[in-house]
Write an enzyme that holds these catalytic residues in place. Structure first.
Site, PDB file in Angstrom:
ATOM      1  N   MET A   1       7.939  -5.283  -2.516  1.00  0.00           N
ATOM      2  CA  MET A   1       7.098  -4.248  -3.128  1.00  0.00           C
ATOM      3  C   MET A   1       7.370  -4.189  -4.630  1.00  0.00           C
ATOM      4  O   MET A   1       8.521  -4.069  -5.050  1.00  0.00           O
ATOM      5  CB  MET A   1       7.390  -2.886  -2.488  1.00  0.00           C
TER       6      MET A   1
ATOM      7  N   CYS B   1      -1.608  -9.388  -2.122  1.00  0.00           N
ATOM      8  CA  CYS B   1      -1.634  -8.245  -3.037  1.00  0.00           C
ATOM      9  C   CYS B   1      -3.083  -7.887  -3.391  1.00  0.00           C
ATOM     10  O   CYS B   1      -3.828  -8.723  -3.892  1.00  0.00           O
ATOM     11  CB  CYS B   1      -0.859  -8.555  -4.317  1.00  0.00           C
TER      12      CYS B   1
ATOM     13  N   LYS C   1       2.697 -14.524   2.949  1.00  0.00           N
ATOM     14  CA  LYS C   1       2.276 -13.179   3.336  1.00  0.00           C
ATOM     15  C   LYS C   1       0.836 -12.996   2.884  1.00  0.00           C
ATOM     16  O   LYS C   1       0.492 -13.291   1.735  1.00  0.00           O
ATOM     17  CB  LYS C   1       3.165 -12.123   2.680  1.00  0.00           C
TER      18      LYS C   1
ATOM     19  N   GLY D   1       7.380  -1.659   4.845  1.00  0.00           N
ATOM     20  CA  GLY D   1       7.266  -1.508   3.398  1.00  0.00           C
ATOM     21  C   GLY D   1       7.447  -0.074   2.968  1.00  0.00           C
ATOM     22  O   GLY D   1       8.563   0.413   2.807  1.00  0.00           O
ATOM     23  N   ARG D   2       6.323   0.640   2.834  1.00  0.00           N
ATOM     24  CA  ARG D   2       6.362   1.969   2.224  1.00  0.00           C
ATOM     25  C   ARG D   2       7.270   2.955   2.967  1.00  0.00           C
ATOM     26  O   ARG D   2       7.866   3.829   2.346  1.00  0.00           O
ATOM     27  CB  ARG D   2       4.935   2.522   2.121  1.00  0.00           C
TER      28      ARG D   2
END
Length: 334
Positions: free
Chosen positions: A19, A102, A141, A228-229
Site C-alpha cells: 500500500m 493500482c 497483483k 490491505g486496509r
C-alpha cells in the site's frame, strides 16, 4: 502448502498488501510481529528507479527479519521494466511482484497499474521483460478487469502462467470500482478451479474480520488471502484470523496499552528509518487508526498530530496509558 519459486509458505498464508505510503519497513515490521506470512514493499515506479529517484531507491530497503518479502514495481514501458527488475535483483528480495492493479489516475494515465488491464498483450510483454531482468520468482497483483463489461481475469491468469509467473493475487474489483462497492471473489474462485492453473492464487478485497476471513477461506478454496486496509493501524488482524481459523474463537481485542505500544514502536522505527523529523510527521496519519473507537480521545489525537519532539510524544503515550488503564480493564474484563 503454496510454493513460489523456492519460498514455501504456510498452509493458507496471510499476505500483507503493498500500500502506497503505508507498507514501508516500520509498518511491515509490525505486521510481521503480528502474523503476516508474506509482505511487499510499497509499489515502486520503474522509471523512478532508473532515474535514481531518492524516494524510489529508499523503497528498496528490506531487512532480514521481514523475509519472505517481495518488492513490487509498476510501469508501462518494457525496457524500463526490465532495467528496474535488474536493479531490484541487486537487493535480493525473495520475489519481484508487478502491479497491474493500482486504479489511481496518475498511474493509469501512464499506461501502468490497472491501465494495463485494457491491453493484455502489453501486460504479457511487460511481464516478460521483468522475468527477463531478474533471477527471482515473478508474481503479479491485478484486478478482475477494467470494468464490469470487460472482466478478463481468466485470460490474464492463463497467459501470465504460460510465460512463467509463479503466483497471482487478484483484487476482486474492477478498475472502475476503485475501492468502492463489494468485491466479487467468485471470479477468483473460477480461476482457481481452472484445471490449467497450477500457480498459487490469492484473493484480496474486503477481508476485515476473522469471521469474514474464515467464510471466504471455506467458500472460495483459494491458496491464501491478502489483507490491505484492515491492517492499517490494526496489525493484530493477522494473528486474530489465524487464531480464529484454528480454534473458532476470537482473541481478546488489543488493549489501549497494546495500541500505545504498537504506535510507539511504529514511531521509533519510522524515526530510525526516515530520520526523526520525517518519521514524526509521517506517523501522524496513523494515529487515528491506532486509537479508533476509544472514547474521548480527541484531545490526545490533537496533541499527537501537533507535537514535534519524540520526548513530548512519548510523554503523551504514557499519559494515554495511565488515563485509559481502567478502560483497558473494562476491555479485557478484569
Amino acid at each position: 502448502m503454496p510454493k513460489i519459486g523456492n519460498i514455501i509458505l504456510p498452509d493458507y498464508p496471510l499476505l500483507l498488501a503493498p500500500m502506497e505510503d503505508v507498507s514501508d519497513p516500520p509498518f511491515r515490521r509490525l505486521c510481521k510481529m503480528h502474523g503476516a506470512d508474506l509482505m511487499y514493499s510499497e509499489f515502486i515506479s520503474s522509471e523512478g528507479l532508473i532515474r535514481d529517484a531518492m524516494k524510489s531507491r529508499m523503497k528498496l530497503d528490506i531487512f532480514d527479519y521481514e523475509r519472505p518479502v517481495g518488492i513490487q514495481i509498476f510501469g508501462g514501458d518494457e525496457e524500463a521494466m526490465e532495467m528496474s527488475a535488474k536493479i531490484v535483483d541487486t537487493v535480493q528480495p525473495d520475489l519481484v511482484d508487478i502491479n497491474f492493479g493500482c486504479p489511481v489516475k496518475k498511474v493509469v494515465c501512464k499506461g501502468a497499474g490497472a491501465g494495463v488491464l485494457k491491453d493484455v498483450d502489453l501486460m504479457v510483454r511487460l511481464t516478460k521483460a521483468v522475468i527477463k531482468g531478474t533471477s527471482l520468482p515473478v508474481t503479479v497483483k491485478t484486478r478482475l478487469g477494467w470494468d464490469e463489461a470487460s472482466i478478463n481475469i481468466d485470460e490474464v491468469a492463463e497467459r501470465l502462467q504460460d510465460i512463467g509467473v509463479q503466483a497471482l493475487t487478484v483484487h476482486a474489483r474492477t478498475r472502475a470500482q476503485m475501492y468502492k462497492g463489494h468485491s466479487d471473489w467468485t471470479h477468483i474462485e473460477r480461476i482457481k478451479n481452472n484445471p490449467r492453473i497450477t500457480m498459487p492464487i490469492f484473493g484480496n478485497g474486503d477481508i476485515d474480520s476473522p469471521e469474514k476471513a474464515l467464510e471466504y477461506k471455506n467458500k472460495f478454496g483459494l491458496d491464501g488471502m491478502m489483507i490491505g486496509r484492515a491492517a492499517i493501524g490494526y496489525p493484530w488482524i493477522f494473528n486474530e484470523i489465524k487464531h480464529y481459523f484454528k480454534t473458532g474463537e476470537k482473541l481478546a481485542p488489543p488493549t489501549v496499552a497494546d495500541r500505545v505500544e504498537a504506535a510507539q514502536n511504529h514511531l521509533i522505527w519510522s524515526m530510525e528509518w526516515k530520520g526523526e523529523r520525517v518519521g514524526i510527521v509521517e506517523m501522524r496519519r496513523h494515529y487515528t487508526n491506532y486509537f479508533k473507537g476509544i472514547q474521548d480521545f480527541k484531545q490526545y489525537k490533537q496533541r499527537l498530530v501537533t507535537s514535534d519532539g519524540h520526548n513530548e510524544l512519548f510523554d503523551i503515550f504514557n499519559q494515554i496509558k495511565e488515563v485509559y488503564a481502567n478502560y483497558d480493564n473494562a476491555l479485557t474484563g478484569q
